[in-house]
Design an enzyme around this catalytic site. Sequence first.
Site, short mmCIF file in Angstrom:
data_model
loop_
_atom_site.label_atom_id
_atom_site.label_comp_id
_atom_site.label_asym_id
_atom_site.label_seq_id
_atom_site.Cartn_x
_atom_site.Cartn_y
_atom_site.Cartn_z
N CYS A 289 0.85 -1.19 0.00
CA CYS A 289 0.00 0.00 0.00
C CYS A 289 0.89 1.24 0.00
O CYS A 289 1.69 1.44 0.93
CB CYS A 289 -0.92 0.00 1.23
N GLN B 55 -3.53 9.99 15.98
CA GLN B 55 -3.55 10.45 14.60
C GLN B 55 -2.61 9.61 13.73
O GLN B 55 -1.52 9.22 14.16
CB GLN B 55 -3.15 11.91 14.51
N GLU C 180 -12.22 11.92 28.50
CA GLU C 180 -12.23 10.87 27.49
C GLU C 180 -13.06 9.70 28.02
O GLU C 180 -12.98 9.37 29.20
CB GLU C 180 -10.79 10.42 27.20
N CYS D 165 -12.16 16.16 11.96
CA CYS D 165 -11.84 15.29 10.82
C CYS D 165 -13.02 15.21 9.85
O CYS D 165 -13.01 14.39 8.93
CB CYS D 165 -11.45 13.90 11.30
#
Length: 454
Positions: free
Chosen positions: A169, A285, A333, A410
């Site tokens: 990839c 990320q 979180e 995002c």
Amino acid sequence: MTINGAGKPSPADLAREPLILDDLLDNGQGVGRIGGLVAFVTGGLPGERVRIAVDALKRNHLSAHVTTIENSSPDRIASVCPVFPECGGCQVLHLDYAAQLVWKRRIVVQALQRLGGLPGVAVDETQPAENMPRGYRNKVTLVSKFFDGRARLGFYAARSHRVIDIESCPVLVPRLDEAVRKLIALAGAEPKIFAAARVVVARASTTTPDLVASFNGLRPNKPLSDALDRIRSSVPELSGVVADWEPESDNAVFGKRSAVLWGSPTTRERVAGVELTFGIASFFQINTPVLEAMAKRLLGALAGAGRVVDLYCGVGTFGVILGKRGIPSTGVESFKPAVDEAAANAAANGVTCAAFECAPVAQAVAGDHGRGLFEGAGALILDPPRKGCDPEAIAAIALHHPRIVEYVSCNPATLARDAKALVAAGYRLQRVTPFDMFPQTGHVEVLAEFMLHG
């Protein structure tokens, strides 16, 4: 154009007519009109005159793929991937990188205008992935299929659950791509190792030697446990092997249970002067240099802001980076392992002014607890998933009014929705900067900076 008895052109009619494309969606499909229908066309670029084969014909639109390009876009380049565009991982390997950056800025501008009702907002040029329009992803999820004694590893085809076999990839970090090549070879030589796996997830650090693979299935994988020596010899880059099982849904990548079969289950990554350690199931990320560029922008924006509330804080990335500079923060979180990792990251980096809470954001910002969370806070960081902020978070911001809001998104669509609400609550959208976290795809990371009026 000949029209059939149903009052619309047939697929054969549409295949005979040229089509000029005038837009490009974030899923990589070109857009045009033909025979009174909107056409969504895989493989085409704006400005191109193409001929198509129809894949699906609906009442008002159709989906199709390009069969012939009669006039090519000057921004078209040759794809470096043999399975593009069939593979669903990348959408624009055929689009010049400079044109990708312009296109992504336009996606953000259009979202803010059309969905957010914010036509006058200035949007910066897209910040590029420096020197790495390819070879940037530090994490990969491979679909595993075992049938008739054979194992296949690959990616889903675009908009389907059909598996595309791959050999490598081009957007993976090179050492991760090499590990993927070896895993694919192992699947061919020792297919029983993959018999119980639904997906194989691998993550490689770009700043340390760590490379972890997780074999995720519905149940414990005994053939995997028995084959550790074979896996380690076949993929010597590995620093840890994990088994994971009992997913809550068919779409879940990770399950409720996991076990470390060998080595370390964690990855260490150095970003903006700190070292962060996290498990393969935790969010981090996928483009480390772009994350560092965003972190540096946040540091500049939040210097002197006082205490910061960090919602959807993950493994504590921003809180630890800020704390290393003496800026106190409280992170929230909901994923317990990530909260534990955030606390450990703060301690490992000598940060004593960052605290972390394990709770859903909607719960943490409500009532008396929410008042205490925001008390004395001069700034807020938001880094939500693609669905955007919980409505309760937006309501809490409107109630407690931290002076600065730094929103990491995002998904431009949900950013636009939430930006509209924040502007209605008294904020000014000062600056919007797209960052190319995901080259060769239709995804774009955005840093939106809000300041309270007055």
